[in-house]
Write a protein that holds these residues in place. Structure first.
Motif, PDB file in Angstrom:
ATOM      1  N   LEU A  63      -2.923   5.648 -13.463  1.00  0.00           N
ATOM      2  CA  LEU A  63      -2.062   4.109 -12.146  1.00  0.00           C
ATOM      3  C   LEU A  63      -3.342   4.573 -11.183  1.00  0.00           C
ATOM      4  O   LEU A  63      -3.544   3.087 -10.626  1.00  0.00           O
ATOM      5  N   ASP A  64      -4.273   5.053 -10.005  1.00  0.00           N
ATOM      6  CA  ASP A  64      -4.173   4.865  -9.181  1.00  0.00           C
ATOM      7  C   ASP A  64      -6.041   3.957  -9.570  1.00  0.00           C
ATOM      8  O   ASP A  64      -6.389   3.516  -8.660  1.00  0.00           O
ATOM      9  N   SER A  65      -6.330   4.163 -10.672  1.00  0.00           N
ATOM     10  CA  SER A  65      -7.767   3.303 -11.936  1.00  0.00           C
ATOM     11  C   SER A  65      -7.152   2.291 -11.555  1.00  0.00           C
ATOM     12  O   SER A  65      -8.155   0.831 -11.252  1.00  0.00           O
ATOM     13  N   ALA A  66      -6.135   2.025 -12.186  1.00  0.00           N
ATOM     14  CA  ALA A  66      -5.883   0.459 -12.113  1.00  0.00           C
ATOM     15  C   ALA A  66      -5.402   0.129 -11.070  1.00  0.00           C
ATOM     16  O   ALA A  66      -5.723  -1.479 -11.033  1.00  0.00           O
ATOM     17  N   ILE A  67      -4.715   0.011  -9.657  1.00  0.00           N
ATOM     18  CA  ILE A  67      -4.337   0.085  -8.304  1.00  0.00           C
ATOM     19  C   ILE A  67      -5.981  -0.218  -7.989  1.00  0.00           C
ATOM     20  O   ILE A  67      -5.506  -1.004  -7.367  1.00  0.00           O
ATOM     21  N   LYS A  68      -7.289   0.533  -7.902  1.00  0.00           N
ATOM     22  CA  LYS A  68      -8.160   0.275  -7.649  1.00  0.00           C
ATOM     23  C   LYS A  68      -8.297  -0.741  -8.128  1.00  0.00           C
ATOM     24  O   LYS A  68      -9.364  -1.589  -7.495  1.00  0.00           O
ATOM     25  N   LEU A  69      -8.558  -1.116  -9.558  1.00  0.00           N
ATOM     26  CA  LEU A  69      -9.226  -2.739 -10.107  1.00  0.00           C
ATOM     27  C   LEU A  69      -7.935  -3.484  -9.815  1.00  0.00           C
ATOM     28  O   LEU A  69      -8.993  -4.159  -9.698  1.00  0.00           O
ATOM     29  N   LEU A  70      -6.880  -3.864  -9.222  1.00  0.00           N
ATOM     30  CA  LEU A  70      -6.022  -4.770  -9.512  1.00  0.00           C
ATOM     31  C   LEU A  70      -6.522  -5.331  -7.660  1.00  0.00           C
ATOM     32  O   LEU A  70      -6.055  -6.195  -7.282  1.00  0.00           O
ATOM     33  N   SER A  71      -6.597  -4.062  -6.304  1.00  0.00           N
ATOM     34  CA  SER A  71      -7.157  -4.459  -5.632  1.00  0.00           C
ATOM     35  C   SER A  71      -7.732  -5.385  -5.284  1.00  0.00           C
ATOM     36  O   SER A  71      -7.864  -6.232  -4.338  1.00  0.00           O
ATOM     37  N   GLN A 126       1.285  -1.499   0.204  1.00  0.00           N
ATOM     38  CA  GLN A 126       0.042   0.416   0.035  1.00  0.00           C
ATOM     39  C   GLN A 126       0.700   1.102   0.244  1.00  0.00           C
ATOM     40  O   GLN A 126       0.499   2.336  -0.633  1.00  0.00           O
ATOM     41  N   LEU A 127       1.894   1.273   0.916  1.00  0.00           N
ATOM     42  CA  LEU A 127       3.152   2.457   0.850  1.00  0.00           C
ATOM     43  C   LEU A 127       3.254   2.501  -0.947  1.00  0.00           C
ATOM     44  O   LEU A 127       3.723   3.471  -1.150  1.00  0.00           O
ATOM     45  N   PHE A 128       3.905   1.745  -1.612  1.00  0.00           N
ATOM     46  CA  PHE A 128       4.500   1.221  -2.674  1.00  0.00           C
ATOM     47  C   PHE A 128       3.731   2.190  -3.651  1.00  0.00           C
ATOM     48  O   PHE A 128       3.973   2.836  -4.609  1.00  0.00           O
ATOM     49  N   TYR A 129       2.430   1.585  -3.058  1.00  0.00           N
ATOM     50  CA  TYR A 129       1.288   2.645  -4.761  1.00  0.00           C
ATOM     51  C   TYR A 129       1.427   3.839  -4.343  1.00  0.00           C
ATOM     52  O   TYR A 129       1.045   4.652  -5.387  1.00  0.00           O
ATOM     53  N   GLN A 177      -3.084  -1.118 -19.443  1.00  0.00           N
ATOM     54  CA  GLN A 177      -2.064  -1.572 -19.918  1.00  0.00           C
ATOM     55  C   GLN A 177      -1.118  -1.546 -18.292  1.00  0.00           C
ATOM     56  O   GLN A 177      -0.109  -2.236 -18.363  1.00  0.00           O
ATOM     57  N   LEU A 178      -1.534  -0.620 -17.324  1.00  0.00           N
ATOM     58  CA  LEU A 178      -0.631  -0.566 -16.128  1.00  0.00           C
ATOM     59  C   LEU A 178      -0.891  -2.292 -15.565  1.00  0.00           C
ATOM     60  O   LEU A 178      -0.602  -2.273 -14.307  1.00  0.00           O
ATOM     61  N   MET A 179      -2.318  -2.280 -15.623  1.00  0.00           N
ATOM     62  CA  MET A 179      -3.249  -3.281 -14.942  1.00  0.00           C
ATOM     63  C   MET A 179      -1.830  -4.762 -14.824  1.00  0.00           C
ATOM     64  O   MET A 179      -1.985  -5.639 -14.694  1.00  0.00           O
ATOM     65  N   MET A 180      -1.839  -4.501 -16.490  1.00  0.00           N
ATOM     66  CA  MET A 180      -0.909  -5.435 -17.347  1.00  0.00           C
ATOM     67  C   MET A 180       0.358  -5.695 -16.621  1.00  0.00           C
ATOM     68  O   MET A 180       1.047  -6.712 -15.691  1.00  0.00           O
ATOM     69  N   ALA A 181       0.625  -4.921 -16.280  1.00  0.00           N
ATOM     70  CA  ALA A 181       2.429  -4.568 -15.979  1.00  0.00           C
ATOM     71  C   ALA A 181       2.264  -5.014 -14.869  1.00  0.00           C
ATOM     72  O   ALA A 181       3.641  -5.033 -13.969  1.00  0.00           O
ATOM     73  N   LEU A 182       2.061  -4.575 -13.968  1.00  0.00           N
ATOM     74  CA  LEU A 182       1.069  -4.205 -12.294  1.00  0.00           C
ATOM     75  C   LEU A 182       1.043  -5.741 -11.433  1.00  0.00           C
ATOM     76  O   LEU A 182       1.028  -6.572 -10.917  1.00  0.00           O
ATOM     77  N   SER A 183       0.973  -6.350 -12.820  1.00  0.00           N
ATOM     78  CA  SER A 183      -0.312  -8.300 -12.281  1.00  0.00           C
ATOM     79  C   SER A 183       1.023  -8.781 -11.819  1.00  0.00           C
ATOM     80  O   SER A 183       0.616  -9.520 -11.024  1.00  0.00           O
ATOM     81  N   PRO A 184       1.800  -9.211 -11.916  1.00  0.00           N
ATOM     82  CA  PRO A 184       3.104  -9.866 -11.216  1.00  0.00           C
ATOM     83  C   PRO A 184       2.975  -9.992  -9.646  1.00  0.00           C
ATOM     84  O   PRO A 184       3.596 -10.589  -8.633  1.00  0.00           O
ATOM     85  N   VAL A 185       2.724  -8.204  -9.279  1.00  0.00           N
ATOM     86  CA  VAL A 185       2.876  -8.187  -7.884  1.00  0.00           C
ATOM     87  C   VAL A 185       0.921  -9.127  -7.010  1.00  0.00           C
ATOM     88  O   VAL A 185       1.500  -9.547  -6.330  1.00  0.00           O
ATOM     89  N   LEU A 186       0.693  -9.317  -8.001  1.00  0.00           N
ATOM     90  CA  LEU A 186      -0.393 -10.579  -7.313  1.00  0.00           C
ATOM     91  C   LEU A 186      -0.187 -11.516  -6.681  1.00  0.00           C
ATOM     92  O   LEU A 186      -0.286 -12.247  -6.010  1.00  0.00           O
TER      93      LEU A 186
END
Length: 488
Positions: free
Chosen positions: A245-253, A221-224, A325-334
Motif C-alpha cells: 500500500l505504501d508503494s502504491a500511494i507513493k506512485l499514485l501521488s 493524506q490523513l486517510f493514507y 492492483q492496489l493502484m488500480m483500486a485507488l485510482s478513482p481518488v484521482l
C-alpha cells in the motif's frame, strides 16, 4: 498566463518532492523486499500520524498568518515567536502521547517492531525543527524547494552507501531521521536576524485557531496514513500489505499532485473575483476549473487502470504485483480529490462556509475508520483502499450538496461523460498495447504516448472547450516569445 505559470511552478515543486523519492523506492524495493519496505513504512507512518495531528496544523497556521502579514514585519516577528513557542509545547505533548502509545501497544503487534518504532520517533524532533512554514509564509519558497530537494538527494546517496542487504532496515530509518533533522536544522541558520527580537508571548491567541487547523488536516493524506496503520488488523503478514500500500500511494501521488495543483493555483483568482463581487465570473471560473480537474483526473485514472500492473512489475519487481492492483483500486481518488479541491477548497471556503468543509472532512474520516475496521481484517490492503475511496466519495457528495445552489448539474454531467468516454477508449488502447506483453519500460512508454494521443484526439473530436483553452494559451505564449525576441 499568470495562472498557468503558477500552476507549472507549483507542479514542478510538488513533483520534485515526490519523484526524487521514487528513485530510491525502486532500489529499496529490490534490496529490502516487500516485507522490509512494509516494516519501514509502518514505523515511519506511526510517527507521521502524531506529527501530522499536532505539529502540522501549527505550521499551516503560521504560514497563513505570516502570509497575511507580508507588509507588517513587527506583526510577523510576534507571530513567528508565538508559533515557535506553541510548537515547542506541542512537541513535548507529542512526545508524551507517543510514549503512551508505545507503552500501551507493547503487548500487541508492536512488540515485533518496537526497536524500529523507537528509531523512527526521532522524526518528532525533525518535525519541531521544520521551519519551512516561516519561509513559505514570508514568500521565500525557493529555500524550501532547495532544502526539500537536497535532503532527498542526500538520502538517496547515503542509502546507496549503507543499505545493501535486506537486514539494513534500521540503517534506513536512522538515515531518514538524521538527514531530516540536519537539513531542517540548517534552515535555522538562514532565519533573518530581524526575527530574533523580544516578543510578547500570547500563545493562547494562536491556540484557539489551532483546533480548526487540526480538523482541516482531515483529508487524503490523513486517510493514507490511517489506511496503512489499520493494516495490522489483518491477521497474516500485515507487513507485506503495508509495503504494498505504501508503494502504491507513493506512485499514485504523482497524479494526485497534478490534479490538486490545478485547484490550488487557481484559488487566488477565485478570491479576487469574490472580493470584487463578480459572482457570475466566479461561477464561470469554478466551472472551468472543474472541467480542468475532470479532464486531467479522468485521464490519470484510466491511465492508471491500464498501466499500473505492468509498470509496477518492471519498476519494483514481479513480487510487487499487488502494488499495481492496489493502484488500480485507488485510482478513482484521482478524480474525486480534484472535485473536492474545487468544491470545498475553492467555492465553499471562499463563500465563508469553512464549517461545512470541516463537516464533510470529518464525515469522510468517520467513513474511513468505520469501513477500514470492517474491511481490513478480511481483505487486507484492498479493504483499506475501498475505505479510502468511500471516504473521498462521501466528501465529494456532501460538498456537492452544500454547493447545490451554484453547481450546474447539467453542465457537470455534460463535462463528465465526455472525459469518461475519452478515458474509457484510452484505457482500451492502453490495455491492448500491454496485453500479453512482458512488462518493460518500452511498453509503458508506448502506452503513455499512444494513450495520450487517443485521449486528446477524442476530446478534440468531441469539441471540448479545453482544446480551445489550450489553443489560446499557445497563442499567448507565442505572442509573448515573439514580443521578447525568442522566436524569429
Amino acid at each position: 498566463m499568470r495562472i498557468l505559470q503558477a500552476y507549472i511552478n507549483r507542479v514542478a515543486y510538488e513533483l520534485t518532492t515526490i519523484i526524487i523519492p521514487l528513485v530510491p523506492l525502486t532500489y529499496l524495493a529490490h534490496i529490502l523486499g516487500p516485507n522490509g519496505v512494509g516494516i519501514i513504512a509502518w514505523s515511519l507512518t506511526s510517527v507521521e500520524l502524531f506529527v501530522m495531528l499536532f505539529l502540522h496544523p501549527l505550521s499551516l497556521l503560521g504560514q497563513l498568518t505570516l502570509s497575511n502579514q507580508r507588509q507588517d514585519l513587527p506583526a510577523q516577528i510576534q507571530t513567528f515567536g508565538n508559533i515557535l513557542c506553541l510548537r515547542l509545547i506541542m512537541t513535548l505533548v507529542t512526545v508524551g502521547l507517543f510514549f503512551w502509545y508505545y507503552q500501551t501497544s507493547a503487548g500487541w503487534f508492536i512488540r515485533d517492531y518496537a526497536h524500529e518504532l523507537q528509531l523512527a520517533s526521532g522524526l518528532i524532533i525533525a518535525g519541531f525543527l521544520d521551519i519551512s512554514w516561516l519561509y513559505q509564509g514570508t514568500g521565500r519558497r525557493t529555500n524550501v524547494v532547495l532544502q526539500s530537494s537536497f535532503s532527498k538527494i542526500f538520502l538517496f546517496l547515503f542509502v546507496l552507501l549503507f543499505v545493501k542487504t535486506s537486514t539494513d532496515i534500521d540503517a534506513y530509518i536512522i538515515l531518514v531521521v538524521i538527514i531530516q533533522i540536519l537539513t531542517n536544522l540548517l534552515m535555522w541558520f538562514r532565519i533573518p536576524n530581524a526575527f530574533w527580537q523580544k516578543i510578547r508571548l500570547r500563545p493562547q491567541r494562536y491556540l484557539r485557531r489551532w483546533v480548526p487547523m487540526m480538523l482541516s488536516v482531515a483529508g487524503l493524506q490523513l486517510f493514507y496514513v490511517i489506511g496503512r496503520l489499520l493494516l495490522p488488523l489483518y491477521p497474516l503478514d500485515f507487513e507485506l500489505w503495508v509495503g504494498y500500500l505504501d508503494s502504491a500511494i507513493k506512485l499514485l501521488s504523482v497524479g494526485t499532485v497534478i490534479v490538486i495543483s490545478i485547484g490550488l493555483t487557481t484559488l487566488p483568482k477565485f478570491f479576487h473575483l469574490a472580493n470584487h463581487g463578480k459572482f457570475d465570473d466566479m461561477l464561470n471560473h469554478m466551472n472551468n476549473v472543474l472541467e480542468n480537474v475532470t479532464a486531467f483526473g479522468m485521464a490519470l485514472m484510466f491511465g492508471t487502470l491500464g498501466m499500473a500492473s505492468g509498470l509496477t512489475q518492471w519498476f519494483l519487481g514481479v513480487e510487487y504485483l499487488r502494488v499495481g492492483q492496489l493502484m488500480m483500486a485507488l485510482s478513482p481518488v484521482l478524480v474525486l480529490v480534484g472535485w473536492s479541491t474545487v468544491l470545498g477548497g475553492q467555492y465553499l471556503r471562499v463563500a465563508g462556509k469553512n464549517t461545512l468543509v470541516t463537516l464533510s472532512m470529518l464525515a469522510g474520516l468517520a467513513t474511513m475508520l468505520v469501513f477500514g475496521v470492517l474491511l481490513v481484517p478480511n481483505h487486507a490492503g484492498f479493504g483499506a483502499v475501498v475505505a479510502i475511496d468511500l471516504a473521498q466519495l462521501v466528501i465529494v457528495i456532501m460538498q456537492a450538496f452544500f454547493a447545490r445552489q451554484v453547481l450546474s448539474w447539467h453542465l457537470f454531467f455534460k463535462i463528465s461523460w465526455q472525459y469518461l468516454l475519452a478515458g474509457a477508449v484510452m484505457w482500451l488502447a492502453v490495455f491492448i498495447i500491454g496485453y500479453r506483453q512482458i512488462p518493460a519500460p518500452f511498453i509503458s512508454f508506448m502506452q503513455l504516448v499512444i494513450g495520450t494521443i487517443v485521449y486528446v484526439g477524442i476530446i478534440w473530436a468531441l469539441r471540448s472547450p479545453l482544446i480551445n483553452d489550450a489553443k489560446q494559451i499557445l497563442r499567448e505564449y507565442s505572442r509573448f516569445y515573439r514580443r521578447n525576441g525568442f522566436l524569429k
